[in-house]
Structure formats: structure tokens, C-alpha cells
Design an enzyme around this catalytic site. Sequence first.
Site, PDB file in Angstrom:
ATOM      1  CB  CYS A  34     -12.793  16.364 -22.261  1.00 53.43           C
ATOM      2  SG  CYS A  34     -13.606  17.310 -24.057  1.00 53.43           S
ATOM      3  CG  HIS A  92     -13.166  19.429 -19.258  1.00 57.66           C
ATOM      4  ND1 HIS A  92     -12.026  19.482 -19.902  1.00 57.66           N
ATOM      5  CD2 HIS A  92     -14.647  19.106 -19.629  1.00 57.66           C
ATOM      6  CE1 HIS A  92     -12.714  19.545 -21.267  1.00 57.66           C
ATOM      7  NE2 HIS A  92     -13.738  19.481 -21.106  1.00 57.66           N
ATOM      8  CG  ASN A 118     -13.091  22.115 -23.664  1.00 56.68           C
ATOM      9  OD1 ASN A 118     -12.029  21.396 -23.613  1.00 56.68           O
ATOM     10  ND2 ASN A 118     -14.598  21.695 -23.784  1.00 56.68           N
TER      11      ASN A 118
END
Length: 315
Positions: free
Chosen positions: A108, A242, A272
Site C-alpha cells: 500500500c 492511505h 482500501n
Amino acid sequence: MKIIGTGSALPSKIVTNDMLSEFLDTSDAWIYPRTGIRHRHVISDEKLEDLAISAAKKALDNAGMKAEELDFIICSNVVNEYVTPSLSCIIQGGIGASCPCLDINCACAGFIYALDIAETHYQAGKVKNVLIVCAEEPTRMTSWKDRSVCVLFGDGAGAAVLSEGDNIKGIKLSAASATDKLYQIRTLEPTPYVTKEEQDIPLQMKGQDVFKFAVKASSGDIKYLLDGLGMKADDIDHYLLHQANKRIIKSIEDFLGQPEEKFPTNVETHGNSSSASCPILLDECNRKGILKKGDKIAMSAFGAGFISGAAIMEW
Ligand code: UT7
């Protein structure tokens, strides 16, 4: 370097929490308060490479640049249907560029790692124009029978075009190996010499460990950069974090003592999307006119590894 254009692309299929509860023992009442997610975009019959190419073309268009002018392409990706060639090579062909290209797997945190690699190339005087594309399909990594993992993710691609400038004020990368906390294992082709039993294991996660790491790493990376630059948390206009979990974002807000308005989110509608999350959010804020020239932006991401990274830039 500076960011001069952004783009993003999402799969057309939207899956709500209620749709998940049709085949999983879960509910909006569980998912939303714990994660902030209402729905997510999920790859169905699209190809990730097409989303990546679309995001890249939009970013080039936004920058007013032609693909032929690019000197380097960096693609952040964890999985896609090709093991080889790299996704960046597929993107290069899809947009009609002819420069070298490279894939990275930094989970990520891929956008921040890509910024750092690009900056090294700028400092070496090797590039003028760089394209970063983060394209991810984590919904193809999870078991859709595992309610503790599959409800968290969505797919998509985000891109940014960089050019010469001095708008990136600082980048901090971190890594702390903890491979049992968040991982997926795939089997490789058998050979006459491999005798041990192998099996595919879909994405596994120790959610609470990841949560604690995320808050500590993101807060620490941002604080490190602020201190190094002689800045205060108040000096930052926008925190683009994020988009994994609204509660993680809230904890970082509290640590920094900053108001919610400085933390735009899209986790509600996107879930996500791994490394694509930061550049998609950046693109949405850019296109909505939220980012004004001269604004100070802090970006931060964390993920499997564990790895994390943050960047402070001027828009
Ligand atoms: O890019 C990095 C990606 N990962 C993350 O950011 C994840 C960070 N972690 C988290 O966001 C949270 O840990 C989760 C949202 C994943 C989980 O929240 P939690 O409050 O830590 O829940 P838990 O894992 O402790 O599970 C609590 C209960 C369990 O039931 P029991 O054992 O208490 O009876 C789970 O089985 O909730 C159950 N549960 C669910 N129930 C309904 C787990 N997933 C679900 C679900 N629906 N989807």
C-alpha cells in the site's frame, strides 16, 4: 520534482455492504462503524491493465503532456494477471510511450516509494518527465469466504505525472519485516525437484496488529518529516492518507491534533485499494479544486511488509 497532472480510474461494479451480507455473515452495521466503508469498486470483467492505462492517459492529459515526452514510468502493483512482462511495460505500450519502465511491489506504500525512486532519478539528472501509476486489484487476492478480510478492499488505479521543480520537500521511507501479519502465498509451477506440498493461501491479515502498526508508522513518518523540515502539523493544509480505515485516519488526526477537514477521505466509497489509494485520492482532490497552488500536502501510507512512507510537498 513536482506533480503536474493526476488521473484515476475505477471499476464500474459497485459492491455495497448490504450486497456482501447476501453471501457472507456480515452487515453494514459491523463494517461501517469499524472501517468507514459503505461500498467499494470491484473488478468484474475489466482488466486491471485497462484501468491503469486509463488513469495514466488522464494524468498525461491533465498535465498537458504527450506519452512520447516521458523519460521513465514507475508502476506500483502487487498482483495482476501477468507475472511477466511487468505491468509498467503493458502501460508503456498502451499509452504509446517509449521510455524505460519499472514495476515495484511496496504494497500500500507504493506511491510514496515510487516518488522516492523518481526523486533519485531527478537528482541524478537522468529524467525530466516521469509517470507513476499505481494499479491494484486486492479483491482478487482475498478469499470471498473470509469476512474478516474481503470486506475491506476495493480495486482501482491512480496516476501522477512529474516534471522538474522543487515542490517535493521531503520523503521518508520505513520498513519493519513482519511477514506473518499481512500476506498471500501463491504456488509456482511444479518441477521434478520440488517434493514438498505447496498450497495457495489467500490474503491473511492480523487486523489489530496491522491497525497498531499503521497508526504508529504513519504518525511517526509524518512527524519525522515535519521535524526535519522545521514545520508544525498546523502548517500542513491537507493530509492525504492511505484510505484503509476511517478509524486509523482518525487516530492519526488525533496524534497530530489536526481538524478532520484537513483529512479528505474516499474510503467510504472506495474501500482500501492498496497503493492506488493515495494517488486516487490525490486525483479526486485535484479535480475537485481542493488543492490550491502553494498548499502544503502531507501524504502517508502503510502496508504489508510492514512498510510505510510519507511525503511532504507543495502544490
Ligand atoms: O493496508 C493495510 C490493510 N489493513 C488494515 O488497514 C486493517 C487494519 N485493521 C482493522 O481495520 C481492524 O482490525 C478490522 C476492521 C480488520 C477488524 O476490526 P476489529 O475491531 O479489530 O475486529 P476483530 O478482528 O477483533 O473481530 C471482532 C469480531 C470477531 O468475532 P468474535 O471472535 O469477537 O466473535 C470477528 O470474527 O468481529 C468478527 N468479524 C466480523 N463480523 C462481521 C470479523 N470480520 C467481520 C465482518 N462482519 N466482516
